[in-house]
Design a protein around this motif. Sequence first.
Motif, PDB file in Angstrom:
ATOM      1  N   UNK A  17       0.573  -1.263   0.019  1.00 36.71           N
ATOM      2  CA  UNK A  17       0.246   0.085  -0.068  1.00 36.71           C
ATOM      3  C   UNK A  17       0.807   1.398   0.188  1.00 36.71           C
ATOM      4  N   UNK A  18       2.098   1.078   0.632  1.00 33.91           N
ATOM      5  CA  UNK A  18       2.750   2.039   0.234  1.00 33.91           C
ATOM      6  C   UNK A  18       3.853   2.707  -0.463  1.00 33.91           C
ATOM      7  N   UNK A  19       3.774   1.763  -1.541  1.00 31.69           N
ATOM      8  CA  UNK A  19       4.030   2.199  -3.304  1.00 31.69           C
ATOM      9  C   UNK A  19       3.353   2.238  -4.015  1.00 31.69           C
ATOM     10  N   UNK A  20       2.655   3.536  -4.148  1.00 29.09           N
ATOM     11  CA  UNK A  20       2.158   4.001  -5.203  1.00 29.09           C
ATOM     12  C   UNK A  20       2.406   4.342  -6.764  1.00 29.09           C
ATOM     13  N   UNK A  21       1.954   3.285  -7.773  1.00 27.51           N
ATOM     14  CA  UNK A  21       2.401   3.633  -8.660  1.00 27.51           C
ATOM     15  C   UNK A  21       1.253   3.667  -9.489  1.00 27.51           C
ATOM     16  N   UNK A  38       3.216  19.255 -13.691  1.00 24.99           N
ATOM     17  CA  UNK A  38       2.377  18.414 -13.423  1.00 24.99           C
ATOM     18  C   UNK A  38       4.211  17.848 -13.333  1.00 24.99           C
ATOM     19  N   UNK A  39       4.553  17.235 -12.594  1.00 26.41           N
ATOM     20  CA  UNK A  39       5.962  16.048 -12.956  1.00 26.41           C
ATOM     21  C   UNK A  39       5.613  14.603 -13.411  1.00 26.41           C
ATOM     22  N   UNK A  40       6.105  13.295 -13.239  1.00 27.83           N
ATOM     23  CA  UNK A  40       5.994  12.148 -13.648  1.00 27.83           C
ATOM     24  C   UNK A  40       7.067  11.688 -12.935  1.00 27.83           C
ATOM     25  N   UNK A  41       6.281  10.061 -12.404  1.00 31.19           N
ATOM     26  CA  UNK A  41       7.285   9.429 -11.378  1.00 31.19           C
ATOM     27  C   UNK A  41       7.160   8.217 -11.772  1.00 31.19           C
ATOM     28  N   UNK A  42       8.227   7.796 -11.814  1.00 31.02           N
ATOM     29  CA  UNK A  42       8.188   5.554 -11.225  1.00 31.02           C
ATOM     30  C   UNK A  42       7.609   5.580 -10.252  1.00 31.02           C
ATOM     31  N   UNK A  43       7.242   6.163  -9.038  1.00 35.37           N
ATOM     32  CA  UNK A  43       6.604   5.460  -8.176  1.00 35.37           C
ATOM     33  C   UNK A  43       6.004   6.367  -7.351  1.00 35.37           C
ATOM     34  N   UNK A  44       6.109   7.118  -6.128  1.00 37.11           N
ATOM     35  CA  UNK A  44       5.863   7.154  -4.645  1.00 37.11           C
ATOM     36  C   UNK A  44       6.079   6.682  -3.903  1.00 37.11           C
ATOM     37  N   UNK A  45       7.370   6.165  -2.326  1.00 35.14           N
ATOM     38  CA  UNK A  45       7.533   5.721  -1.681  1.00 35.14           C
ATOM     39  C   UNK A  45       7.074   6.378  -0.829  1.00 35.14           C
ATOM     40  N   UNK A  46       6.967   5.821   0.421  1.00 41.57           N
ATOM     41  CA  UNK A  46       6.112   6.046   1.612  1.00 41.57           C
ATOM     42  C   UNK A  46       6.189   5.123   2.614  1.00 41.57           C
ATOM     43  N   UNK A  47       7.942   5.414   2.786  1.00 35.69           N
ATOM     44  CA  UNK A  47       8.221   4.904   4.680  1.00 35.69           C
ATOM     45  C   UNK A  47       7.685   5.152   5.714  1.00 35.69           C
ATOM     46  N   UNK A  48       8.439   4.283   7.048  1.00 35.94           N
ATOM     47  CA  UNK A  48       7.587   4.801   8.267  1.00 35.94           C
ATOM     48  C   UNK A  48       8.129   5.246   8.558  1.00 35.94           C
ATOM     49  N   UNK A  49       9.532   5.409   8.689  1.00 33.99           N
ATOM     50  CA  UNK A  49      10.796   5.789   9.634  1.00 33.99           C
ATOM     51  C   UNK A  49      11.972   5.700   8.850  1.00 33.99           C
ATOM     52  N   UNK A  50      13.113   6.135   9.405  1.00 33.92           N
ATOM     53  CA  UNK A  50      14.301   6.938   9.062  1.00 33.92           C
ATOM     54  C   UNK A  50      15.058   5.434   8.713  1.00 33.92           C
ATOM     55  N   UNK A  88      12.317   9.380 -10.975  1.00 36.28           N
ATOM     56  CA  UNK A  88      12.532   9.187 -10.625  1.00 36.28           C
ATOM     57  C   UNK A  88      11.420   8.867  -9.914  1.00 36.28           C
ATOM     58  N   UNK A  89      11.811   8.161  -8.578  1.00 38.07           N
ATOM     59  CA  UNK A  89      10.701   8.270  -7.292  1.00 38.07           C
ATOM     60  C   UNK A  89      10.598   9.238  -6.451  1.00 38.07           C
ATOM     61  N   UNK A  90       9.359   9.408  -6.460  1.00 38.26           N
ATOM     62  CA  UNK A  90       9.544  10.755  -4.913  1.00 38.26           C
ATOM     63  C   UNK A  90       9.004   9.546  -3.837  1.00 38.26           C
ATOM     64  N   UNK A  91      10.364  10.208  -2.910  1.00 41.17           N
ATOM     65  CA  UNK A  91      10.248   9.687  -1.745  1.00 41.17           C
ATOM     66  C   UNK A  91       9.090  10.637  -0.195  1.00 41.17           C
ATOM     67  N   UNK A  92       8.178  10.318  -0.046  1.00 40.31           N
ATOM     68  CA  UNK A  92       7.156  11.080   0.828  1.00 40.31           C
ATOM     69  C   UNK A  92       7.009  10.567   1.805  1.00 40.31           C
ATOM     70  N   UNK A  93       8.155  11.893   2.634  1.00 41.62           N
ATOM     71  CA  UNK A  93       8.062  11.411   4.571  1.00 41.62           C
ATOM     72  C   UNK A  93       6.816  12.115   4.778  1.00 41.62           C
TER      73      UNK A  93
END
Length: 470
Positions: A17-21, A38-50, A88-93
Motif C-alpha cells: 500500500x505504500x508503493x503507489x505506482x 505536473x511531473x512524472x514519476x516511476x512511483x511514490x514511496x512512503x517509508x514509515x521511519x528512518x 525518479x521516485x517521489x520519497x514522501x515523508x
Amino acid sequence: MDSQAFLAACRALLGEVHVIADEAGMAPYLRDQRGRFTGRALAVLRPANTEQVAATVRLCAQALVPIVPQGGNTGLVLGSVPDASGRAVVLSLARMQAIRQVDAVNRTITVDAGAILQHVQEAAAVQGCLFPLSLAAEGSCTIGGNLSTNAGGTAVLRYGNTRELCLGLEVVTAQGEIWNGLRGLRKDNTGYDLRDLFIGAEGTLGIITGAVLKLYPQPKACVTALAAVDSPAQALRLLSIMQDHCAASLTGFELMSAYCLQLVARHFPALQQPLAGSHRQYALLELSSSESAQHAAGLLERALGAALAEGVVQDAAVAASEAQSQGLWRLREHIPLAQAADGKNIKHDISLPVSSIADFIAATEPRLQAAFPGCQLVCFGHLGDGNLHFNVAPPPGVMNEDFLHSQEAVNRVVHDAVAAFGGSISAEHGIGALKRDELARYKSPVELSLMRAIKAALDPLGLMNPGKIL
C-alpha cells in the motif's frame, strides 16, 4: 535491476500500500502547489521511519533511480516535484510525523521530518514552550521541508530563520547511511558543521529525517497593530523607531502596499479593514512581552507615540483582543490567496539589506512600468528582515497567460535590480528547478564551483533531487 524488480523490492520493504505506482494515486504528489507544473514519476514511496528511508535509498542507489524527497509539497519553486522524465521516485515523508521528545528544561523538541509545523507548535505549547516558526502554510508544511528550504516566516526578526532554530539533524545520506546528529547542544565546536550543510540544500545532498529544534518561553502577552505610512522609506523609519523603543520585544514587522489590501478587500470582503481612508503603505507589527500585557501595551504606546509625533505614522489601529489581532494577521495572510483569486502573477521572493529596500522599490517600479506599462506591483513581506515578495501582476485587460510569457523579461528587470542593490533572488522559498538558471546567472563562478564540488562529494551518482539548485 530493472524497474519492475526495483518496485517489487520496494513493495517487499515498505508494504504494497505504500508503493503507489498508478497515475491517479500519484497525481497529488506530482503537481506543484501553484498548479503550474505536473511531473512524472516511476512511483511514490512512503517509508514509515528512518531505517526504511535508508533502506529505500540503498535500493535506489543499486538501481540508479533518482529520488525526489517530499514533505508537505507546499513549496513554490518546483523543488519537491519530479521532472517530466518519469525516471525518479517521489520519497514522501508524510508517514513520519512523530514528536519524539520535548525537553522543556533544555528548551528543545525532537521531531520526525514529516511532522506538520502546526503540530510541532502545539506540542511545544502543551509544555509551556514556544516554537516560533510561523508561516501561512503551517497547517500543511513539514519540518523537513522547512529545514530543506531554510524557511523564514513572520518571526525571523526576533527568532531567525529555520536554520537558527535547529540544533541537530538526522540525515540519510545518498549512500543510504544514517547520520545521527540529533544533539541538543548550543555549543559544539568539533569540526565542520554538517547540520548547516544539509539545511537549505533542498534534498540535493541527503534526506533530513529528524531534527532537534529550539524552544523558547511562551510570551506572557502579544500586542498587534496596523500603522499607515506614506512610503516604504517611512516604513523603514517606523521600523527603526520600534526597534529603538522595543528592542527584542519587536517580534514581527510586515510591509503591505495599498494595492495588496485592495486585493484582499476585493476577494475577501468579510475581512475587516481597520483603518479608514486611503493610504499608500501599511506596516503590520507585533510585540511580545515576557512580563505582562501592560508592559507590551506600554512599549507599543510609547513607540507609536514617538512615530506619530515625528509624522512617520498617519494613522494606526491597535488590536484590543486576541480576535482583533488575528483579524489583522488575516489581512496579511490573505494577500497570497487574493493574488491567486485575482489571476496569475510573476512572483519574486527577494532579500535586500534592510536599509536599501525603499531605494530598491523606488528604482525598480518605474523600470517595470516602462517595460510593461500598466503592470500591477503586489509588494509585501517581512520588512524587518529584508525579505520582500515583489510580485508583478498583468496590466488590466492583458490575459494572464499572455503576461506569463514575459516572465523571463520581468525577472531580468527585478533580479538585475536585486543584484545591483546587493540582494538575493531567493530569501525563503529556495531555488528548486524554477530558479536554477537564475542562480547560475547571479552566483559567482567560485561559489558555483564550490557548490558543485560539495554536490559531487556527497552525491556522486547524482540521484538526490536531480535538476534542483544546480
